[in-house]
Design a protein around this motif. Structure first.
Motif, mmCIF file in Angstrom:
data_model
loop_
_atom_site.group_PDB
_atom_site.id
_atom_site.type_symbol
_atom_site.label_atom_id
_atom_site.label_comp_id
_atom_site.label_asym_id
_atom_site.label_seq_id
_atom_site.Cartn_x
_atom_site.Cartn_y
_atom_site.Cartn_z
ATOM 1 N N GLU A 116 0.732 -0.823 -0.046
ATOM 2 C CA GLU A 116 0.255 0.008 0.108
ATOM 3 C C GLU A 116 0.737 1.282 0.113
ATOM 4 O O GLU A 116 0.367 1.624 -0.741
ATOM 5 N N ARG A 140 2.554 1.518 -3.518
ATOM 6 C CA ARG A 140 1.483 2.000 -4.926
ATOM 7 C C ARG A 140 1.265 3.428 -4.544
ATOM 8 O O ARG A 140 0.993 4.463 -5.515
ATOM 9 N N THR A 141 0.960 4.311 -2.769
ATOM 10 C CA THR A 141 0.732 4.896 -2.540
ATOM 11 C C THR A 141 1.605 6.820 -3.305
ATOM 12 O O THR A 141 1.904 6.985 -3.944
ATOM 13 N N MET A 198 3.921 5.873 -5.807
ATOM 14 C CA MET A 198 4.158 5.583 -7.106
ATOM 15 C C MET A 198 3.271 6.411 -8.028
ATOM 16 O O MET A 198 3.088 7.301 -8.483
ATOM 17 N N ASN A 199 1.599 6.924 -7.148
ATOM 18 C CA ASN A 199 1.128 6.752 -7.547
ATOM 19 C C ASN A 199 1.201 8.413 -7.370
ATOM 20 O O ASN A 199 0.479 9.131 -8.168
ATOM 21 N N ALA A 200 1.171 9.042 -6.627
ATOM 22 C CA ALA A 200 1.938 10.304 -6.012
ATOM 23 C C ALA A 200 2.808 10.723 -7.098
ATOM 24 O O ALA A 200 2.521 11.980 -8.004
ATOM 25 N N VAL A 223 3.808 9.768 -10.219
ATOM 26 C CA VAL A 223 3.549 9.529 -11.310
ATOM 27 C C VAL A 223 2.542 10.217 -11.808
ATOM 28 O O VAL A 223 2.407 11.848 -12.579
ATOM 29 N N ALA A 224 1.457 11.248 -10.901
ATOM 30 C CA ALA A 224 0.732 12.174 -10.825
ATOM 31 C C ALA A 224 1.519 13.314 -10.821
ATOM 32 O O ALA A 224 1.157 14.478 -11.818
#
Length: 226
Positions: A187, A190-191, A193-195, A197-198
């Motif tokens: 988790e 993933r958190t 990486m998402n931040a 990428v954005a």
């Protein structure tokens, strides 16, 4: 490391666009800087949880990095101008913005050239590294330039194991990472990486397409390893 080098070659040939990549390590590994030829002999025989720790060499400079409990990022890009420090800061801005979106402020390190005497990359923080408010180094980065193509990759310490770190670098050198995220393992990765990428989309004004390597590309990477 071979994949990062392959991405640089492909981008330099005009066969692949700029790339943002994230990866972790299994089993854990120690990556040596390209010019780092002195290191303890015992590093070649380290065992953790019954598995041998890999010893690999990066295409970039710097000192040894223990890859366990971390997330590695890699950016392959061209068209940036300025000094090495300026290019570092141009690329690092998406890291700063991404972590800021998670409520974590990062700053550049301040250590000078004396860092070269420390075999542990995370033992000091230079102007190419990002640290937390308490001075703890969170991200260590390194660069490779091939013409106008730049590879910048780095390790982000998320959940490093204190016992393994002491086994590799010795006792009393471990600086625990205190992230106010209250997330663990998958988790947390993933958190983050998402931040990132954005933030990369916004900062570089780019759209990303997720594209795994093809079987033919894997063959080329393996040939490069040999």
């Amino acid at each position: 490391m071979a994949i990062d080098r392959y991405l640089v070659e492909q981008h330099q040939l005009g066969l692949m666009p700029a790339t943002l990549r994230f990866y972790s390590w299994s089993p854990p590994a120690i990556s040596l800087g390209y010019h780092q030829h002195q290191y303890p002999d015992r590093w070649q025989n380290l065992i953790w949880h019954g598995r041998a720790i890999d010893l690999v060499r990066r295409p970039t400079g710097g000192r040894a990095v223990l890859h366990q409990g971390d997330l590695t990022y890699a950016v392959v890009i061209s068209g940036l101008s300025g000094s090495r420090t300026q290019v570092y800061q141009q690329i690092c801005e998406f890291l700063i913005q991404g972590w800021r979106s998670l409520g974590i402020q990062l700053h550049y390190g301040t250590v000078g050239r004396g860092y070269i005497h420390n075999p542990n990359c995370f033992g000091t923080a230079t102007g190419a590294d990002l640290v937390l408010a308490d001075g703890t180094k969170l991200i260590g980065s390194a660069q490779l330039r091939r013409g106008n193509v730049i590879l910048q990759h780095g390790s982000m310490r998320l959940e490093p194991d204190e016992e393994l770190f002491a086994q590799v670098f010795g006792k009393d050198v471990f600086a625990p990472v205190k992230l106010p995220l209250n997330l663990h393992k998958e988790e947390l990765v993933r958190t983050v990486m998402n931040a990132l990428v954005a933030s990369a989309k916004s900062y570089f004004q780019a759209e990303f397409v997720v594209q795994p390597l093809s079987d033919r590309e894997w063959e080329k990477v393996y040939l490069d390893c040999d």
